[in-house]
Design a protein around this motif. Structure first.
Motif, PDB file in Angstrom:
ATOM      1  N   ILE A  84      -3.549  -5.171  -6.358  1.00 13.26           N
ATOM      2  CA  ILE A  84      -3.180  -4.602  -4.951  1.00 13.26           C
ATOM      3  C   ILE A  84      -1.498  -6.065  -4.502  1.00 13.26           C
ATOM      4  O   ILE A  84      -0.509  -5.518  -4.033  1.00 13.26           O
ATOM      5  CB  ILE A  84      -3.597  -4.370  -4.113  1.00 13.26           C
ATOM      6  CG1 ILE A  84      -4.551  -3.377  -4.291  1.00 13.26           C
ATOM      7  CG2 ILE A  84      -2.196  -4.643  -2.536  1.00 13.26           C
ATOM      8  CD1 ILE A  84      -5.457  -3.252  -3.334  1.00 13.26           C
TER       9      ILE A  84
ATOM     10  N   ALA B 269      -5.972   6.602  -6.583  1.00 15.80           N
ATOM     11  CA  ALA B 269      -4.777   5.938  -5.841  1.00 15.80           C
ATOM     12  C   ALA B 269      -3.837   6.998  -5.645  1.00 15.80           C
ATOM     13  O   ALA B 269      -3.173   6.208  -4.268  1.00 15.80           O
ATOM     14  CB  ALA B 269      -4.041   5.308  -7.595  1.00 15.80           C
TER      15      ALA B 269
ATOM     16  N   THR C  91     -13.404  -1.074  -8.893  1.00 14.74           N
ATOM     17  CA  THR C  91     -12.100  -0.968  -9.069  1.00 14.74           C
ATOM     18  C   THR C  91     -11.226  -0.073  -7.490  1.00 14.74           C
ATOM     19  O   THR C  91     -10.133   0.075  -6.586  1.00 14.74           O
ATOM     20  CB  THR C  91     -10.504  -1.172  -9.787  1.00 14.74           C
ATOM     21  OG1 THR C  91     -11.111  -1.993 -10.487  1.00 14.74           O
ATOM     22  CG2 THR C  91      -9.438  -1.395  -9.133  1.00 14.74           C
TER      23      THR C  91
ATOM     24  N   ALA D  46      -8.786  -6.351  -8.326  1.00 17.00           N
ATOM     25  CA  ALA D  46      -8.580  -5.489  -7.559  1.00 17.00           C
ATOM     26  C   ALA D  46      -7.842  -6.104  -6.887  1.00 17.00           C
ATOM     27  O   ALA D  46      -6.272  -5.919  -6.234  1.00 17.00           O
ATOM     28  CB  ALA D  46      -9.085  -5.010  -7.175  1.00 17.00           C
TER      29      ALA D  46
ATOM     30  N   ALA E 119      -6.128  -2.221   0.496  1.00 14.13           N
ATOM     31  CA  ALA E 119      -4.866  -1.919   0.272  1.00 14.13           C
ATOM     32  C   ALA E 119      -4.635  -1.572   2.000  1.00 14.13           C
ATOM     33  O   ALA E 119      -2.755  -2.273   1.980  1.00 14.13           O
ATOM     34  CB  ALA E 119      -4.684  -0.491  -0.668  1.00 14.13           C
TER      35      ALA E 119
ATOM     36  N   THR F  14     -10.678  -2.975 -15.488  1.00 13.61           N
ATOM     37  CA  THR F  14      -9.729  -3.467 -14.112  1.00 13.61           C
ATOM     38  C   THR F  14      -8.645  -3.099 -14.432  1.00 13.61           C
ATOM     39  O   THR F  14      -8.305  -2.995 -13.060  1.00 13.61           O
ATOM     40  CB  THR F  14      -9.680  -4.562 -13.831  1.00 13.61           C
ATOM     41  OG1 THR F  14     -12.008  -5.071 -13.666  1.00 13.61           O
ATOM     42  CG2 THR F  14      -9.776  -4.996 -12.506  1.00 13.61           C
TER      43      THR F  14
ATOM     44  N   THR G 259       0.752   5.208 -11.887  1.00 11.03           N
ATOM     45  CA  THR G 259      -0.879   4.628 -12.730  1.00 11.03           C
ATOM     46  C   THR G 259      -1.939   4.932 -14.043  1.00 11.03           C
ATOM     47  O   THR G 259      -1.968   4.691 -14.514  1.00 11.03           O
ATOM     48  CB  THR G 259      -1.944   5.950 -11.305  1.00 11.03           C
ATOM     49  OG1 THR G 259      -2.239   5.257 -10.185  1.00 11.03           O
ATOM     50  CG2 THR G 259      -3.382   5.352 -11.963  1.00 11.03           C
TER      51      THR G 259
ATOM     52  N   PRO H 272      -1.356   0.752  -4.997  1.00 10.67           N
ATOM     53  CA  PRO H 272      -2.900   1.062  -5.605  1.00 10.67           C
ATOM     54  C   PRO H 272      -2.542   1.093  -7.350  1.00 10.67           C
ATOM     55  O   PRO H 272      -3.617   2.192  -7.228  1.00 10.67           O
ATOM     56  CB  PRO H 272      -3.493   2.459  -4.604  1.00 10.67           C
ATOM     57  CG  PRO H 272      -2.090   2.651  -4.534  1.00 10.67           C
ATOM     58  CD  PRO H 272      -0.841   2.017  -4.381  1.00 10.67           C
TER      59      PRO H 272
ATOM     60  N   THR I 288      -9.806  -1.377  -3.944  1.00  6.86           N
ATOM     61  CA  THR I 288      -8.199  -0.917  -3.724  1.00  6.86           C
ATOM     62  C   THR I 288      -8.469   0.560  -2.313  1.00  6.86           C
ATOM     63  O   THR I 288      -7.913   0.351  -1.497  1.00  6.86           O
ATOM     64  CB  THR I 288      -7.952   0.250  -4.460  1.00  6.86           C
ATOM     65  OG1 THR I 288      -8.188  -0.424  -5.912  1.00  6.86           O
ATOM     66  CG2 THR I 288      -6.625   0.358  -4.380  1.00  6.86           C
TER      67      THR I 288
ATOM     68  N   SER J 105      -4.047   0.059  -9.871  1.00 10.11           N
ATOM     69  CA  SER J 105      -4.342   0.228 -10.151  1.00 10.11           C
ATOM     70  C   SER J 105      -5.970   0.459 -10.489  1.00 10.11           C
ATOM     71  O   SER J 105      -7.120   0.534 -10.850  1.00 10.11           O
ATOM     72  CB  SER J 105      -4.479  -1.619 -10.503  1.00 10.11           C
ATOM     73  OG  SER J 105      -4.271  -2.218 -11.448  1.00 10.11           O
ATOM     74  N   ALA J 106      -5.605   1.710  -9.507  1.00  9.30           N
ATOM     75  CA  ALA J 106      -7.504   2.299  -9.449  1.00  9.30           C
ATOM     76  C   ALA J 106      -6.787   3.799 -10.327  1.00  9.30           C
ATOM     77  O   ALA J 106      -5.866   3.992 -11.213  1.00  9.30           O
ATOM     78  CB  ALA J 106      -7.813   2.760  -8.141  1.00  9.30           C
TER      79      ALA J 106
END
Length: 225
Positions: free
Chosen positions: A101, A131, A209, A97, A217, A181, A149, A123, A213, A125-126
């Motif tokens: 970022i 995100a 994750t 995670a 973040a 993830t 995303t 963000p 985040t 990957s959230a």
């Protein structure tokens, strides 16, 4: 009646895409990728507005939350395994995670993109709702974040199985961590194809994750800016 038609049409397209995927079993033919492409093409060719389409097919969106809650059943069945490997899971997800970022923001600045764009990509990957919320908190553009995303999920879902094959990743926990993830909800869908254990770990990875985040973040983007 039109609303029911588009609802049925969307379900039929997904069903056909799933049958096609099971027959040829190619990652790039996954229903999560093929179905939206076909639906968009049908909408454009038919000339119907998205608002009219959403009156029927939008009912499927209401099923997302119950589907997410249903993952708890798989988590419960594998709770002992998850507890036993909790340290490994948290360490792996934490590194993944944070790396997502840092690399997103770092590459954005490296290519001369604005702080606003960098904050929008950080963000990615959230899971989408988290995100978008994080993007708003750190000065990003939620629409860009949502698109990034979704793209991250699709790319991760396609590349994940290739990495599993090339790197010969055999352990179900490692597969789940990789997909959960790197590809959030789309990754869970793919991880479940490897088995319940991989799917459970992917679900935990997605949740962790998102939480990491949300916490990290704003602080990391403050350092970049």
């Amino acid at each position: 009646m039109e609303a029911l038609f588009w609802l049925g049409c969307t379900i039929a397209i997904y069903w056909a895409a799933k049958r096609f995927y099971r027959t040829f079993n190619k990652t790039y033919l996954t229903p999560l990728l093929i179905t939206p492409i076909i639906v968009i093409a049908v909408i454009c060719l038919s000339g119907v507005t998205y608002a009219d389409y959403d009156q029927g097919a939008g009912l499927l969106s209401d099923m997302v939350e119950p589907a997410a809650i249903a993952l708890a059943v798989i988590l419960y069945k594998n709770v002992d395994l998850l507890k036993k490997n909790a340290a490994v899971i948290l360490a792996s997800v934490g590194c993944g995670a944070l790396a997502a970022i840092v690399t997103s923001a770092g590459l954005a600045h490296l290519f001369g993109l604005s702080d606003e764009i960098a904050s929008s990509l950080a963000p990615r990957s959230a899971t989408t709702p988290i995100a978008v919320s994080v993007s708003s908190m750190i000065g990003g553009v939620p629409a860009i974040t949502a698109a990034a995303t979704v793209i991250t999920g699709l790319v991760g879902m396609i590349m994940g199985p290739l990495l599993v094959k090339w790197l010969r990743i055999r352990h179900p926990i490692a597969r789940g961590l990789l997909l959960g993830t790197g590809a959030h909800a789309a990754g869970i869908s793919k991880a479940l194809e490897y088995g319940a254990v991989s799917g459970s770990v992917a679900g935990i990875a997605m949740i962790c994750t998102a939480f990491i985040t949300l916490c990290a973040a704003p602080w990391l983007m403050g350092l970049f800016q």
